[in-house]
Design a protein around this motif. Structure first.
Motif, PDB file in Angstrom:
ATOM      1  N   GLY A   1      37.750  41.647  38.838  1.00 12.53           N
ATOM      2  CA  GLY A   1      37.725  40.984  37.549  1.00 12.53           C
ATOM      3  C   GLY A   1      36.730  41.634  36.609  1.00 12.53           C
ATOM      4  N   PRO A   2      36.911  41.494  35.289  1.00  8.64           N
ATOM      5  CA  PRO A   2      36.001  42.152  34.336  1.00  8.64           C
ATOM      6  C   PRO A   2      34.564  41.667  34.438  1.00  8.64           C
ATOM      7  CG  PRO A   2      37.512  40.640  33.218  1.00  8.64           C
ATOM      8  CD  PRO A   2      37.998  40.782  34.614  1.00  8.64           C
ATOM      9  N   PHE A   3      34.349  40.443  34.918  1.00  8.51           N
ATOM     10  CA  PHE A   3      32.997  39.917  35.042  1.00  8.51           C
ATOM     11  C   PHE A   3      32.396  40.149  36.429  1.00  8.51           C
ATOM     12  CE2 PHE A   3      34.985  37.345  31.674  1.00  8.51           C
ATOM     13  CZ  PHE A   3      34.102  37.614  30.639  1.00  8.51           C
ATOM     14  N   ARG A   4      33.150  40.849  37.277  1.00  9.51           N
ATOM     15  CA  ARG A   4      32.670  41.178  38.621  1.00  9.51           C
ATOM     16  C   ARG A   4      32.532  42.684  38.811  1.00  9.51           C
ATOM     17  NH1 ARG A   4      36.433  37.122  42.333  1.00  9.51           N
ATOM     18  NH2 ARG A   4      35.680  35.159  41.425  1.00  9.51           N
ATOM     19  N   LEU A   5      32.573  43.414  37.729  1.00  9.07           N
ATOM     20  CA  LEU A   5      32.516  44.872  37.810  1.00  9.07           C
ATOM     21  C   LEU A   5      31.119  45.306  38.253  1.00  9.07           C
ATOM     22  CD1 LEU A   5      34.296  47.371  37.209  1.00  9.07           C
ATOM     23  CD2 LEU A   5      33.289  47.409  34.927  1.00  9.07           C
TER      24      LEU A   5
ATOM     25  N   GLN B   1      39.697  48.381  31.532  1.00 14.90           N
ATOM     26  CA  GLN B   1      40.314  49.429  32.340  1.00 14.90           C
ATOM     27  C   GLN B   1      39.454  49.784  33.547  1.00 14.90           C
ATOM     28  OE1 GLN B   1      41.230  52.705  29.714  1.00 14.90           O
ATOM     29  NE2 GLN B   1      42.638  51.473  28.486  1.00 14.90           N
ATOM     30  N   LEU B   2      38.133  49.784  33.371  1.00 13.87           N
ATOM     31  CA  LEU B   2      37.242  50.018  34.509  1.00 13.87           C
ATOM     32  C   LEU B   2      37.445  48.954  35.580  1.00 13.87           C
ATOM     33  CD1 LEU B   2      33.888  51.021  32.750  1.00 13.87           C
ATOM     34  CD2 LEU B   2      35.341  52.482  34.163  1.00 13.87           C
ATOM     35  N   ALA B   3      37.554  47.697  35.159  1.00 13.10           N
ATOM     36  CA  ALA B   3      37.784  46.616  36.116  1.00 13.10           C
ATOM     37  C   ALA B   3      39.134  46.757  36.803  1.00 13.10           C
ATOM     38  CB  ALA B   3      37.680  45.271  35.400  1.00 13.10           C
TER      39      ALA B   3
ATOM     40  N   GLU C   1      49.090  45.538  32.089  1.00 13.16           N
ATOM     41  CA  GLU C   1      47.684  45.255  32.330  1.00 13.16           C
ATOM     42  C   GLU C   1      47.058  44.561  31.127  1.00 13.16           C
ATOM     43  OE1 GLU C   1      46.354  49.177  33.152  1.00 13.16           O
ATOM     44  OE2 GLU C   1      46.906  49.103  35.278  1.00 13.16           O
ATOM     45  N   LEU C   2      46.015  43.775  31.408  1.00 12.58           N
ATOM     46  CA  LEU C   2      45.333  43.023  30.354  1.00 12.58           C
ATOM     47  C   LEU C   2      44.720  43.950  29.311  1.00 12.58           C
ATOM     48  CD1 LEU C   2      44.361  40.241  29.354  1.00 12.58           C
ATOM     49  CD2 LEU C   2      42.350  40.516  30.827  1.00 12.58           C
ATOM     50  N   SER C   3      44.318  45.138  29.719  1.00 12.31           N
ATOM     51  CA  SER C   3      43.692  46.078  28.790  1.00 12.31           C
ATOM     52  C   SER C   3      44.647  46.538  27.695  1.00 12.31           C
ATOM     53  CB  SER C   3      43.164  47.302  29.545  1.00 12.31           C
ATOM     54  OG  SER C   3      44.218  47.973  30.224  1.00 12.31           O
ATOM     55  N   ALA C   4      45.952  46.285  27.867  1.00 13.24           N
ATOM     56  CA  ALA C   4      46.912  46.699  26.837  1.00 13.24           C
ATOM     57  C   ALA C   4      46.628  46.028  25.506  1.00 13.24           C
ATOM     58  CB  ALA C   4      48.340  46.376  27.288  1.00 13.24           C
TER      59      ALA C   4
END
Length: 308
Positions: A105-109, A97-99, A45-48
């Protein structure tokens, strides 16, 4: 690095570059291993990536707060900067991680996803709170330096025991001890590289660190192998899954570190105790080992964000 006495900027630049570069290299290697054909996993995951930076900062804070038994003193400015990195990277990791949990996506949370996401991902928020407490400590110390190590340890345990690898009755204990031992091993060596001055400093600090590091390394092995077997079993998942391949990469890196540590205990440590090693040589050896330890931390951060 030249032989002789390390200058201030050089002393800071090389350990920081080794730690940051090692973590990023470990994360990149994890990404490659998971992406190999035939692994069957969902990928890392990107959050890593911000999680890896946060882990490295927490490990360094743990080390900086643990220097008193090794007769070294950390810089309060270094602690403040490290706490700032820990807070910001933990916030970014929490957001991503929430996204990921919401499947967007992180900007659509959306705000509707915040409640369930926060309830299931408190680890990074514990780290943010801990980092803010450490920052407050740097402004007005309200406890001994060991309090910085305690706060960092709390954050490391909160994050490491929240993932899939800590599911089960005994797994959280194994994973928590494994994470703390590895964090102290890597973070304290980096802290020494940033804090120790002169041949006398290394003569006093390195033998003490070496004794504790031997115990830390033993704990890493004694807890890591059972935890990995509990997750992967005794099957071909060690080879055919990206998760298993990353675990094997961690084991290989730890084997290299064990060999390097044994060599250092035979040569560097006794020579440094006799004041026979120039400061720059000790710094260079600490930087090399820090880079290797940080690579393992990067693999661990990637592993935590990789589906088995």
């Amino acid at each position: 690095m030249r032989s002789g006495t390390a200058s201030g900027p050089e002393r800071t630049r090389w350990p920081v570059a080794a730690g940051a570069g090692g973590v990023l290299a470990g994360l990149a290697l994890c990404t490659v291993l998971v992406a190999l054909p035939g692994t069957g996993g969902r990928g890392t995951e990107l959050s890593a990536w911000p999680s890896g930076v946060a882990l490295a900062a927490a490990c360094l804070l743990l080390g900086l707060g643990s220097l008193e038994p090794m007769r070294a003193r950390p810089s309060r400015a270094v602690i403040a900067v490290t706490a700032g990195v820990w807070a910001s990277s933990s916030l970014i990791a929490a957001w991503l991680q929430l996204a990921e949990r919401a499947g967007t996506g992180p900007f659509r949370l959306s705000s509707a996803a915040l409640g369930p996401g926060l309830a299931s991902g408190l680890g990074p928020l514990v780290c943010v709170a801990g980092a803010l407490a450490v920052l407050a400590w740097t402004v007005r110390p309200f406890a001994p330096e060991i309090a910085v190590a305690a706060v960092a340890a709390l954050g490391i345990v909160a994050v490491s025991t929240a993932g899939h690898a800590a599911a089960g009755a005994w797994a959280p204990l194994l994973v928590g001890v494994h994470a703390l031992a590895a964090a102290w091993w890597a973070g304290t060596l980096a802290a020494l590289a940033l804090s120790v001055r002169g041949r006398r400093g290394w003569a006093e600090s390195l033998p003490a660190y070496s004794r504790y590091a031997l115990l830390a390394a033993a704990l890493v092995v004694a807890t890591g192998l059972p935890a990995a077997i509990g997750e992967l079993g005794l099957s071909d998942r060690w080879i055919v899954t990206g998760y298993g391949r990353v675990v094997l990469a961690k084991i290989a890196a730890l084997a290299v570190l064990a060999a390097l540590g044994a060599a250092h205990r035979r040569t560097w440590v006794p020579a440094a105790a006799r004041h026979a090693v120039p400061e720059q040589t000790s710094l260079r050896r600490a930087v090399v080992e820090t880079a290797l330890l940080s690579t393992v931390l990067g693999l661990a951060a990637g592993l935590a964000a990789t589906a088995p």
